[in-house]
Design an enzyme around this catalytic site. Structure first.
Site, mmCIF file in Angstrom:
data_model
loop_
_atom_site.group_PDB
_atom_site.id
_atom_site.type_symbol
_atom_site.label_atom_id
_atom_site.label_comp_id
_atom_site.label_asym_id
_atom_site.label_seq_id
_atom_site.Cartn_x
_atom_site.Cartn_y
_atom_site.Cartn_z
ATOM 1 N N ASP A 5 -10.328 -11.539 11.583
ATOM 2 C CA ASP A 5 -9.321 -11.760 10.539
ATOM 3 C C ASP A 5 -7.949 -11.926 11.207
ATOM 4 O OD1 ASP A 5 -8.381 -11.861 7.978
ATOM 5 O OD2 ASP A 5 -8.506 -9.713 7.602
ATOM 6 N N HIS B 240 -10.731 -14.105 4.475
ATOM 7 C CA HIS B 240 -11.944 -13.355 4.135
ATOM 8 C C HIS B 240 -13.064 -14.306 3.714
ATOM 9 C CE1 HIS B 240 -9.434 -9.507 3.061
ATOM 10 N NE2 HIS B 240 -9.230 -9.930 4.302
ATOM 11 N N ASP C 221 2.450 1.961 3.331
ATOM 12 C CA ASP C 221 3.462 1.045 3.874
ATOM 13 C C ASP C 221 4.876 1.544 3.593
ATOM 14 O OD1 ASP C 221 1.271 -0.637 4.238
ATOM 15 O OD2 ASP C 221 1.687 -1.793 2.415
ATOM 16 N N HIS D 152 0.881 -1.170 0.000
ATOM 17 C CA HIS D 152 0.000 0.000 0.000
ATOM 18 C C HIS D 152 0.923 1.227 0.000
ATOM 19 C CE1 HIS D 152 -2.125 -3.021 2.497
ATOM 20 N NE2 HIS D 152 -3.264 -2.505 2.084
ATOM 21 N N GLU E 106 -10.837 -7.224 -3.794
ATOM 22 C CA GLU E 106 -10.578 -8.256 -2.785
ATOM 23 C C GLU E 106 -11.766 -8.322 -1.826
ATOM 24 O OE1 GLU E 106 -6.677 -8.022 -0.938
ATOM 25 O OE2 GLU E 106 -7.513 -8.779 0.927
ATOM 26 N N ASP F 5 -4.660 -13.849 -1.848
ATOM 27 C CA ASP F 5 -3.985 -13.466 -0.613
ATOM 28 C C ASP F 5 -3.994 -14.698 0.274
ATOM 29 O OD1 ASP F 5 -3.386 -10.918 -1.365
ATOM 30 O OD2 ASP F 5 -4.495 -9.927 0.244
ATOM 31 N N ASP G 105 -0.604 -12.498 2.621
ATOM 32 C CA ASP G 105 -1.205 -11.451 3.450
ATOM 33 C C ASP G 105 -1.375 -12.063 4.842
ATOM 34 O OD1 ASP G 105 -2.389 -9.257 4.438
ATOM 35 O OD2 ASP G 105 -4.069 -9.189 3.040
ATOM 36 N N GLU H 189 -8.908 -13.871 -0.694
ATOM 37 C CA GLU H 189 -8.133 -14.104 0.536
ATOM 38 C C GLU H 189 -8.806 -15.194 1.356
ATOM 39 O OE1 GLU H 189 -6.418 -10.771 2.490
ATOM 40 O OE2 GLU H 189 -6.705 -11.616 4.483
HETATM 41 C C1 XUL Z 1 -7.287 -6.558 4.888
HETATM 42 C C2 XUL Z 1 -6.524 -7.013 3.719
HETATM 43 C C3 XUL Z 1 -5.696 -5.977 3.037
HETATM 44 C C4 XUL Z 1 -5.690 -6.077 1.565
HETATM 45 C C5 XUL Z 1 -4.959 -4.967 0.876
HETATM 46 O O1 XUL Z 1 -8.000 -7.561 5.509
HETATM 47 O O2 XUL Z 1 -6.553 -8.176 3.366
HETATM 48 O O3 XUL Z 1 -4.412 -6.056 3.543
HETATM 49 O O4 XUL Z 1 -5.108 -7.274 1.140
HETATM 50 O O5 XUL Z 1 -5.461 -3.727 1.221
HETATM 51 CO CO CO Z 2 -5.644 -9.172 1.804
#
Ligand code: XUL
Ligand code: CO
Length: 438
Positions: free
Chosen positions: A305, A269, A102, A99, A230, A294, A337, A266
């Site tokens: 999470d 998620h 970061d 990001h 995402e 992810d 991630d 992800e």
């Molecule tokens: C948050 C998440 C983020 C995204 C990128 O849960 O997964 O880190 O991957 O913004």
């Molecule tokens: Co993510």
């Protein structure tokens, strides 16, 4: 300057090695289904968890103090670049994701933020040239700063919307400059806490508008990377608009954006949404919107999470099965991630974490490749639906039949016969492939 001088390059030593700082399954050059393992897996380092994560949680402060943490903000940002590339080189990670926030401090004004980003991006670019490491995707953090308390694209404040647009524009410029293969939109605070103060229609319209503006700007600057969404159902907001793959597909279709985005899926998620990781991957695959992953895992006992490193061979096998069946990664890859636990305070823990995640997916890849080579599930699935190859079945599949014709046909049947779904046998077969694959 070296940050991990006590650690040598991590090598593949095979399953009989007792060296915990070696790969047991991840053998980057090994050919699987005609392609190098490293090119199947496209492992990526998450800049945030790896280089900026410090172990804080809602109940406690940071616990992790990295060597660069005591420097002033810009020196810290520069040191993180060096540390990140040394880390990736030692693990053989060929990609990273970040990001905007970061990589550089925000400073006092938006212009200062952008200037800081430019300085750090130049350093990142030099390290990329030196090492050959590539950018999998970039993104913009529009959720940490208190400015985004009502959201970014879905905020009630037009100035915040404009600020978000500015951040996205800059993040796209950077991602293009670094030759990024993609750009991710994760919802961040795009959701709501209560409908009592929320204009849902306006928020969704605005979010679609922002996404559209981003794709238009990308065209303007010649950024050809893949855009991803995402999905995540909750956290930080109680309801995130990008709930899951199905919800996101509906949103994209409603706003005519479906050709412009693929999914970055992800694992944690998916489970927060009440799905398996495999379900989300399958749904994306069968709808032609699979993009990137992810990789992490949640905890079945916890409803949030946890972003743990993936260690579950079973999950990784089924994920790799879906990824291979989707044709493998093109622009996408496998981004960890994931973060070390709060009490895992040493840099050594970062190495153990990545080694574990990489080995888990390498093993998953090998098992999935064998399952596909032997057409284990394909043959069984084909047989299970073979009634749709009969005269009546073909008519149904080709939509060449009326309700009355179906009714007339059913009236000729004396009895309907079903066959076993064989779930237990299939689970045993899957386990047998895991047992015997080395
Ligand atoms: C948050 C998440 C983020 C995204 C990128 O849960 O997964 O880190 O991957 O913004
Ligand atoms: Co993510």
């Amino acid at each position: 300057m070296n940050f991990f001088s006590e650690i040598n390059k991590i090598k593949y030593e095979g399953v009989d090695s007792n060296n915990l700082l070696s790969f047991k399954h991840y053998n980057p050059e090994e050919i699987v289904l005609g392609k190098k393992m490293k090119d199947h897996l496209k492992f990526s380092m998450s800049y945030w968890h790896t280089l900026t994560g410090a172990g804080s949680d809602p109940f406690g402060d940071s616990t992790i103090n990295r060597e660069w943490d005591n420097l002033n903000p810009m020196d810290k940002a520069k040191a993180r670049v060096k540390a990140g590339f040394e880390f990736m080189e030692k693990l053989g990670l060929e990609y990273f994701c970040f990001h905007d926030k970061d990589i550089a401090p925000e400073g006092d004004t938006l212009q200062e933020y952008f200037d800081n980003l430019d300085i750090i991006v130049d350093i990142i670019q030099k390290e990329m040239d030196r090492t050959g490491i590539k950018l999998l995707w970039g993104t913009s953090n529009m959720f940490t700063n208190k400015r985004f308390l009502h959201g970014a694209g879905t905020t009630c404040n037009a100035d915040v919307f404009a600020w978000s647009a500015a951040q996205i524009k800059k993040a796209l410029d950077i991602t293009k400059k670094l030759n990024g293969e993609g750009y991710v939109f994760w919802g961040g605070r795009e959701g709501y806490e209560t409908l009592l103060n929320t204009n849902m229609k306006l928020e969704l319209d605005n979010l679609a508008c922002l996404l559209n503006l981003a794709t238009e700007y990308a065209k303007e600057i010649g950024f050809n990377g893949q855009f991803y969404i995402e999905p995540k159902p909750k956290e930080p907001t109680k309801h995130q608009y990008d709930f899951d793959v199905a919800t996101v597909m509906n949103f994209l279709r409603a706003y005519g954006l479906e050709d412009k985005f693929k999914m970055n899926i992800e694992a944690n998620h998916a489970t927060l949404a009440g799905h398996t990781f495999q379900h989300e991957l399958r749904l994306a695959r069968v709808n032609g919107v699979f993009g990137s992953v992810d990789a992490n895992r949640g905890d079945l006992l916890l409803g949030w999470d946890t972003d743990q490193f993936p260690t579950d061979i079973y999950d990784a096998t089924l994920a790799m099965y879906e990824i291979l069946m989707a044709g493998g990664f093109t622009t996408g890859g496998l981004n960890f991630d994931a973060k070390v636990r709060r009490a895992s305070t040493d840099t050594l823990d970062l190495f153990y974490a990545y080694i574990g995640g990489m080995d888990t997916f390498a093993k998953g890849l090998k098992v999935a490749a064998k399952l596909i080579e032997d057409k284990v599930f394909e043959n069984i699935i084909e047989k299970r639906y073979e009634s749709f190859k009969s005269e009546i079945g073909i008519k149904i599949s080709e939509k060449n039949i009326t309700l009355k014709e179906l009714s007339d046909y059913a009236l000729t049947l004396k009895e309907v016969k079903n066959t076993s779904g064989r779930q237990e046998m299939l689970e045993n077969i899957l386990n047998n492939y895991i047992f015997k694959t080395n």
